[in-house]
Scaffold this motif. Structure first.
Motif, PDB file in Angstrom:
ATOM      1  N   ASP A   1       0.873  -1.103   0.109  1.00  0.00           N
ATOM      2  CA  ASP A   1       0.081   0.052  -0.103  1.00  0.00           C
ATOM      3  C   ASP A   1       0.883   1.064  -0.065  1.00  0.00           C
ATOM      4  N   PRO A   2       0.534   2.060  -0.910  1.00  0.00           N
ATOM      5  CA  PRO A   2       1.455   3.369  -1.015  1.00  0.00           C
ATOM      6  C   PRO A   2       1.342   4.227   0.365  1.00  0.00           C
ATOM      7  N   ILE A   3       0.318   4.319   1.030  1.00  0.00           N
ATOM      8  CA  ILE A   3       0.278   4.924   2.433  1.00  0.00           C
ATOM      9  C   ILE A   3       1.129   4.361   3.337  1.00  0.00           C
ATOM     10  N   ASP A   4       1.255   2.861   3.439  1.00  0.00           N
ATOM     11  CA  ASP A   4       2.072   2.117   4.245  1.00  0.00           C
ATOM     12  C   ASP A   4       3.532   2.422   3.985  1.00  0.00           C
ATOM     13  N   ASP A   5       3.964   2.421   2.766  1.00  0.00           N
ATOM     14  CA  ASP A   5       5.202   2.944   2.126  1.00  0.00           C
ATOM     15  C   ASP A   5       5.607   4.247   2.782  1.00  0.00           C
ATOM     16  N   LEU A   6       4.736   5.005   2.604  1.00  0.00           N
ATOM     17  CA  LEU A   6       5.132   6.630   2.830  1.00  0.00           C
ATOM     18  C   LEU A   6       5.548   6.730   4.439  1.00  0.00           C
TER      19      LEU A   6
END
Length: 174
Positions: free
Chosen positions: A2-7
């Motif tokens: 997930d992009p949010i998790d990566d961020l």
């Protein structure tokens, strides 16, 4: 992923590095107006995870972490979609602008290209622009989303493109 998790993971690393007084991390965090004047020692003690999230948001072209998260999650109420798809190095490319999504979509359907958001507007760009922005225009995800970043046909494919963009943009900033 997930992009949010990566961020959030990137924010943890930035936060940790700033607390450890890493010069590059301190310089990135110091970009925030509220922390700009602090010396290294005070900055290392003062920095919080929320600051690291705010730094990532600003580096990607958003007003705040909340703004970034709303756009990445596809919150339809978020009309300002940030500037992250129009990095400075893309300024020399020819593209077509529209204030109307419907008009931009019609132009893209007739002439091809990729439909991207910019704040409250829409931009139709070519493959060279996509490459300059740090993305691969040949990825099958573009076909899956209908080459429309604003209203993608496939949310999972869009998420993979978002993650690719985050990595391309932040790996340069780090």
């Amino acid at each position: 992923m997930d992009p949010i998790d990566d961020l959030k993971h990137r924010a943890r690393i930035l936060h940790r590095d700033a607390q450890a007084k890493d010069p590059a991390a301190l310089a990135r965090v110091r970009a925030l107006a509220t922390l700009r004047t602090l010396d290294d020692e005070t900055l290392a003690r003062t920095v919080r995870r929320a600051h690291a999230l705010a730094v990532l948001a600003e580096e990607l072209g958003f007003r705040s972490w909340a703004h970034l998260a709303a756009v990445v999650r596809g919150d339809d109420d978020e009309r300002d979609r940030g500037t992250w798809l129009y990095p400075r190095e893309c300024g020399g490319h020819f593209n077509v602008w529209s204030a109307s999504y419907d008009e931009a979509r019609a132009i893209r359907a007739e002439h091809g290209g990729f439909l991207l958001p910019y704040r409250h507007h829409f931009v139709i760009v070519d493959e060279a622009y996509i490459e300059t922005a740090g993305l691969d225009p040949k990825r099958e995800e573009w076909t899956r989303i209908g080459r429309d970043w604003v209203r993608p046909e496939d949310r999972e494919a869009h998420g993979r493109l978002v993650l690719e963009l985050v990595r391309a943009r932040l790996d340069v900033a780090a």
